[in-house]
Design a protein around this motif. Sequence first.
Motif, mmCIF file in Angstrom:
data_model
loop_
_atom_site.group_PDB
_atom_site.id
_atom_site.type_symbol
_atom_site.label_atom_id
_atom_site.label_comp_id
_atom_site.label_asym_id
_atom_site.label_seq_id
_atom_site.Cartn_x
_atom_site.Cartn_y
_atom_site.Cartn_z
ATOM 1 N N ALA A 81 0.828 -1.210 0.000
ATOM 2 C CA ALA A 81 0.000 0.000 0.000
ATOM 3 C C ALA A 81 0.862 1.259 0.000
ATOM 4 O O ALA A 81 0.548 2.249 -0.675
ATOM 5 C CB ALA A 81 -0.926 -0.011 1.209
ATOM 6 N N ILE A 82 1.959 1.236 0.739
ATOM 7 C CA ILE A 82 2.859 2.390 0.755
ATOM 8 C C ILE A 82 3.567 2.536 -0.583
ATOM 9 O O ILE A 82 3.751 3.656 -1.097
ATOM 10 C CB ILE A 82 3.865 2.237 1.909
ATOM 11 C CG1 ILE A 82 3.127 2.288 3.254
ATOM 12 C CG2 ILE A 82 4.937 3.318 1.856
ATOM 13 C CD1 ILE A 82 4.026 2.081 4.453
ATOM 14 N N GLN A 83 3.961 1.436 -1.182
ATOM 15 C CA GLN A 83 4.659 1.497 -2.462
ATOM 16 C C GLN A 83 3.750 1.994 -3.583
ATOM 17 O O GLN A 83 4.217 2.677 -4.509
ATOM 18 C CB GLN A 83 5.220 0.120 -2.806
ATOM 19 C CG GLN A 83 6.353 -0.319 -1.892
ATOM 20 C CD GLN A 83 6.709 -1.778 -2.050
ATOM 21 O OE1 GLN A 83 6.167 -2.467 -2.932
ATOM 22 N NE2 GLN A 83 7.599 -2.268 -1.211
ATOM 23 N N VAL A 84 2.460 1.681 -3.521
ATOM 24 C CA VAL A 84 1.527 2.189 -4.535
ATOM 25 C C VAL A 84 1.470 3.710 -4.480
ATOM 26 O O VAL A 84 1.559 4.398 -5.511
ATOM 27 C CB VAL A 84 0.132 1.569 -4.336
ATOM 28 C CG1 VAL A 84 -0.921 2.335 -5.122
ATOM 29 C CG2 VAL A 84 0.132 0.117 -4.771
ATOM 30 N N LYS A 85 1.345 4.262 -3.278
ATOM 31 C CA LYS A 85 1.309 5.722 -3.143
ATOM 32 C C LYS A 85 2.618 6.346 -3.604
ATOM 33 O O LYS A 85 2.628 7.371 -4.302
ATOM 34 C CB LYS A 85 1.028 6.095 -1.691
ATOM 35 C CG LYS A 85 -0.324 5.647 -1.172
ATOM 36 C CD LYS A 85 -0.509 6.071 0.272
ATOM 37 C CE LYS A 85 -1.860 5.618 0.815
ATOM 38 N NZ LYS A 85 -2.057 6.023 2.238
ATOM 39 N N ARG A 86 3.745 5.743 -3.209
ATOM 40 C CA ARG A 86 5.042 6.302 -3.594
ATOM 41 C C ARG A 86 5.233 6.281 -5.104
ATOM 42 O O ARG A 86 5.693 7.267 -5.698
ATOM 43 C CB ARG A 86 6.153 5.513 -2.908
ATOM 44 C CG ARG A 86 7.565 6.027 -3.204
ATOM 45 C CD ARG A 86 8.574 4.955 -2.898
ATOM 46 N NE ARG A 86 8.372 3.779 -3.743
ATOM 47 C CZ ARG A 86 9.001 2.618 -3.568
ATOM 48 N NH1 ARG A 86 9.838 2.477 -2.561
ATOM 49 N NH2 ARG A 86 8.772 1.611 -4.383
ATOM 50 N N ASN A 87 4.888 5.168 -5.748
ATOM 51 C CA ASN A 87 5.113 5.064 -7.189
ATOM 52 C C ASN A 87 4.264 6.060 -7.971
ATOM 53 O O ASN A 87 4.735 6.651 -8.960
ATOM 54 C CB ASN A 87 4.812 3.636 -7.656
ATOM 55 C CG ASN A 87 5.809 2.629 -7.115
ATOM 56 O OD1 ASN A 87 6.918 2.982 -6.710
ATOM 57 N ND2 ASN A 87 5.416 1.370 -7.083
ATOM 58 N N ILE A 88 3.016 6.267 -7.559
ATOM 59 C CA ILE A 88 2.161 7.217 -8.280
ATOM 60 C C ILE A 88 2.666 8.640 -8.085
ATOM 61 O O ILE A 88 2.708 9.444 -9.028
ATOM 62 C CB ILE A 88 0.702 7.069 -7.818
ATOM 63 C CG1 ILE A 88 0.162 5.681 -8.183
ATOM 64 C CG2 ILE A 88 -0.172 8.140 -8.452
ATOM 65 C CD1 ILE A 88 -1.263 5.435 -7.732
ATOM 66 N N LEU A 89 3.086 8.975 -6.866
ATOM 67 C CA LEU A 89 3.600 10.323 -6.622
ATOM 68 C C LEU A 89 4.896 10.579 -7.394
ATOM 69 O O LEU A 89 5.097 11.662 -7.952
ATOM 70 C CB LEU A 89 3.828 10.529 -5.129
ATOM 71 C CG LEU A 89 2.565 10.645 -4.259
ATOM 72 C CD1 LEU A 89 2.928 10.687 -2.788
ATOM 73 C CD2 LEU A 89 1.766 11.886 -4.644
ATOM 74 N N VAL A 90 5.776 9.593 -7.429
ATOM 75 C CA VAL A 90 7.038 9.775 -8.156
ATOM 76 C C VAL A 90 6.790 9.862 -9.659
ATOM 77 O O VAL A 90 7.456 10.633 -10.373
ATOM 78 C CB VAL A 90 8.009 8.625 -7.818
ATOM 79 C CG1 VAL A 90 9.247 8.680 -8.698
ATOM 80 C CG2 VAL A 90 8.420 8.699 -6.353
ATOM 81 N N SER A 91 5.832 9.086 -10.171
ATOM 82 C CA SER A 91 5.561 9.109 -11.608
ATOM 83 C C SER A 91 4.961 10.433 -12.069
ATOM 84 O O SER A 91 5.149 10.834 -13.224
ATOM 85 C CB SER A 91 4.633 7.959 -11.984
ATOM 86 O OG SER A 91 3.358 8.117 -11.366
ATOM 87 N N PHE A 111 8.217 9.984 4.347
ATOM 88 C CA PHE A 111 7.006 10.616 4.872
ATOM 89 C C PHE A 111 5.885 9.604 5.057
ATOM 90 O O PHE A 111 5.133 9.663 6.039
ATOM 91 C CB PHE A 111 6.560 11.734 3.929
ATOM 92 C CG PHE A 111 5.348 12.474 4.405
ATOM 93 C CD1 PHE A 111 5.429 13.359 5.466
ATOM 94 C CD2 PHE A 111 4.120 12.282 3.798
ATOM 95 C CE1 PHE A 111 4.305 14.039 5.922
ATOM 96 C CE2 PHE A 111 2.993 12.950 4.235
ATOM 97 C CZ PHE A 111 3.090 13.834 5.306
ATOM 98 N N LEU A 112 5.759 8.657 4.130
ATOM 99 C CA LEU A 112 4.684 7.671 4.229
ATOM 100 C C LEU A 112 4.959 6.633 5.311
ATOM 101 O O LEU A 112 4.022 6.117 5.918
ATOM 102 C CB LEU A 112 4.486 6.975 2.881
ATOM 103 C CG LEU A 112 4.008 7.852 1.726
ATOM 104 C CD1 LEU A 112 3.936 7.051 0.443
ATOM 105 C CD2 LEU A 112 2.654 8.471 2.039
ATOM 106 N N VAL A 113 6.223 6.313 5.574
ATOM 107 C CA VAL A 113 6.557 5.280 6.551
ATOM 108 C C VAL A 113 6.661 5.863 7.956
ATOM 109 O O VAL A 113 6.102 5.315 8.916
ATOM 110 C CB VAL A 113 7.869 4.571 6.158
ATOM 111 C CG1 VAL A 113 8.289 3.587 7.257
ATOM 112 C CG2 VAL A 113 7.701 3.830 4.844
ATOM 113 N N PHE A 114 7.362 6.988 8.101
ATOM 114 C CA PHE A 114 7.647 7.533 9.427
ATOM 115 C C PHE A 114 6.770 8.724 9.803
ATOM 116 O O PHE A 114 6.773 9.140 10.959
ATOM 117 C CB PHE A 114 9.115 7.964 9.515
ATOM 118 C CG PHE A 114 10.086 6.853 9.283
ATOM 119 C CD1 PHE A 114 10.310 5.888 10.246
ATOM 120 C CD2 PHE A 114 10.774 6.756 8.089
ATOM 121 C CE1 PHE A 114 11.201 4.858 10.037
ATOM 122 C CE2 PHE A 114 11.667 5.728 7.862
ATOM 123 C CZ PHE A 114 11.880 4.774 8.836
ATOM 124 N N GLY A 115 6.062 9.310 8.839
ATOM 125 C CA GLY A 115 5.315 10.530 9.128
ATOM 126 C C GLY A 115 6.195 11.751 9.189
ATOM 127 O O GLY A 115 5.721 12.842 9.530
#
Length: 355
Positions: A81-91, A111-115
Amino acid sequence: MGKRKPRAQELRRQSAAQTMTEQPGGAHAEAFSFGDPVPVLDRRELLDYLECVQVDRWYEPPISLDGLARTYRAAVHHSSAIQVKRNILVSTFKPHRLLSKQAFGRFVQDFLVFGNAYLEKRVNRLGDTLTLEASLAKFTRRGIDPDHYWFVQYGYQKQPYEFAPGRVFHLMEADLNQEIYGLPDYLSAIPSTLLNESATMFRRKYYLNGSHAGFIMYMSDPAANQQDVDNIREALKKSKGPGNFRNLFMYSPNGKKDGIQIIPLSEVAAKDEFLNIKNVSRDDMLAAHRVPPQLMGIIPTNTGGFGDVEKAARVFVRNELLPLQKRMEELNDWIGEQVIRWEPYSLDLGDDSAS
């Protein structure tokens, strides 16, 4: 005067005495349980009143960042779930001369893992900005003095390093108890994540072990001698581990029909409810991250399915990722330049990919 015995020990002895009932002939029945009682809740709530502890010249986070890093890979649905958000934001991020996609991807993941996420502004001798580099949130600490930050990583020939004042941008998720560090919004799903990991590890060790107290082999055949009994015992011992799914042959010409009995022990293999635990904990993690299941490759178990994946993706980007983009644009106000810019989110592959 003799020493007074602790009250807990006396109560334990009285409780044990009450569970034993004398029977005729000197025999007695005894009721017991396995293991000691474990409290459901611990005393972690006391840490909410401590806020952040001061250590040396910086503050420590209110929660273990090392624990959050370990939890990241504890369950597949949590990390996915975290990787989906990261990949879309980076793309959708437009690279800038000050901020590369690689540095931005690390910034988003922290930011997604540690806040918390940090960017260090590196300047030349004239004071002009050269680049923005991500500082690992796991080791970055906020200093006691305003606008001071430290990189704290202990080890061989490593000492805490202080960043230059005013050179670190700090993006954090708001917390209810303090305003020094941020906390991720998935904290409520950590017990489900650890439960999912424990169920997986239990099942894996269960298959690696391959031998368990699943039955009692009761042998009362008078025709069997001690050598036969030893052979059966040795065969059962060798059935442990991989390749244990084998048959056991026994020849007893003068034996009785009920000479060997197999008494099952309440179906140990089916009592762990592995699938139920995995499914319930998965739903908890997806609810905490608010990611549609069809974006994570989950196969539906019902005939209706999950619905249109394109509509789910667009709603997910609008409701979840667009607010994250607005939060990250705070860097532009801090540095005074449009560093973070976005491309429109689209599901089209483009002309080059289509051809």
